[in-house]
Design an enzyme around this catalytic site. Sequence first.
Site, PDB file in Angstrom:
ATOM      1  N   GLY A  24      43.218  40.713  38.355  1.00 49.30           N
ATOM      2  CA  GLY A  24      42.354  39.700  38.949  1.00 49.30           C
ATOM      3  C   GLY A  24      42.974  38.328  38.889  1.00 49.30           C
ATOM      4  O   GLY A  24      44.148  38.184  38.545  1.00 49.30           O
ATOM      5  N   ASN A  25      42.194  37.332  39.243  1.00 47.78           N
ATOM      6  CA  ASN A  25      42.669  35.951  39.187  1.00 47.78           C
ATOM      7  C   ASN A  25      41.531  35.059  38.725  1.00 47.78           C
ATOM      8  O   ASN A  25      40.403  35.519  38.533  1.00 47.78           O
ATOM      9  CB  ASN A  25      43.212  35.517  40.553  1.00 47.78           C
ATOM     10  CG  ASN A  25      42.156  35.572  41.634  1.00 47.78           C
ATOM     11  OD1 ASN A  25      41.214  34.794  41.634  1.00 47.78           O
ATOM     12  ND2 ASN A  25      42.284  36.533  42.547  1.00 47.78           N
TER      13      ASN A  25
END
Length: 236
Positions: free
Chosen positions: A33-34
């Site tokens: 993810g980010n």
Amino acid sequence: VKRTALPHDLEGRRVVISAGGTREPMDPVRYLGNRSSGRQGYALARVAAHRGAHVTLVSAHTADLVEPSGVRVVHAGTAERMRSLMLAESEGADVVVMAAAVADFRPVDRPDHKVKKTDRDPDPLQLTRNPDILAELVETREAGRLDAEVIVGFAAETGDPDTTVLEHGRTKLTRKRCDLLVVNAVGDGAAFEVEDNAGWLLGADGVEHPIPHGSKSHLASALWDAVSGQFARNET
Ligand code: CTP
Ligand code: CA
């Protein structure tokens, strides 16, 4: 009656905005993810709705943001899901904004069981490219299958010894072929997980506006000003 200073220049316009960060599953409990909070995309949706637009927000993962009132929200957890929703929801839209942080890569394998630790070192994680949704929206319009008058991209950039943030932004606008690109300077804690942004608004027509430090709502207002200016020019 509540009085508002906001213009109603987006009255009746159909707007589709992506927001948040995609998460690409590695197994049922883990993901790549980010750190996108979704705040910028949600601010864009809120301001557009206040200015009279019909807004659909295609939301990936956010920092538990409250759904803006008067906005239709659909959820897309992964890049592939976001791609299909953006292409479907953009049909009939006047403006499409890709404010989401889409993962560039996803794991090749997605076992349906939790990957267990063993005594051995793990295999390297194999990744594959995700679809570039913004590029595909632009190509769909070029093929005559999308009517949107304005397609907007976002770019979070850091400068490096050879290239400034603005130069990276100009190169990306040329590569992406969208109508407007919002370039945010990141690094030193700027833009990610904070309330403020600063950068440039770059137009495919070569017009470049600096975006002063201010809230994400201010940036949203500046972007909608530019979009409504584009509508006005298209009408003449
Ligand atoms: N974007 C997209 N689909 C992707 C990756 C990015 O639609 N798979 C969109 C983003 O929502 C943003 C714009 O493209 O509006 C620019 O994203 P960015 O990550 O800055 O550009 P990339 O082309 O992925 O280049 P890089 O990450 O190498 O800078
Ligand atoms: Ca990227």
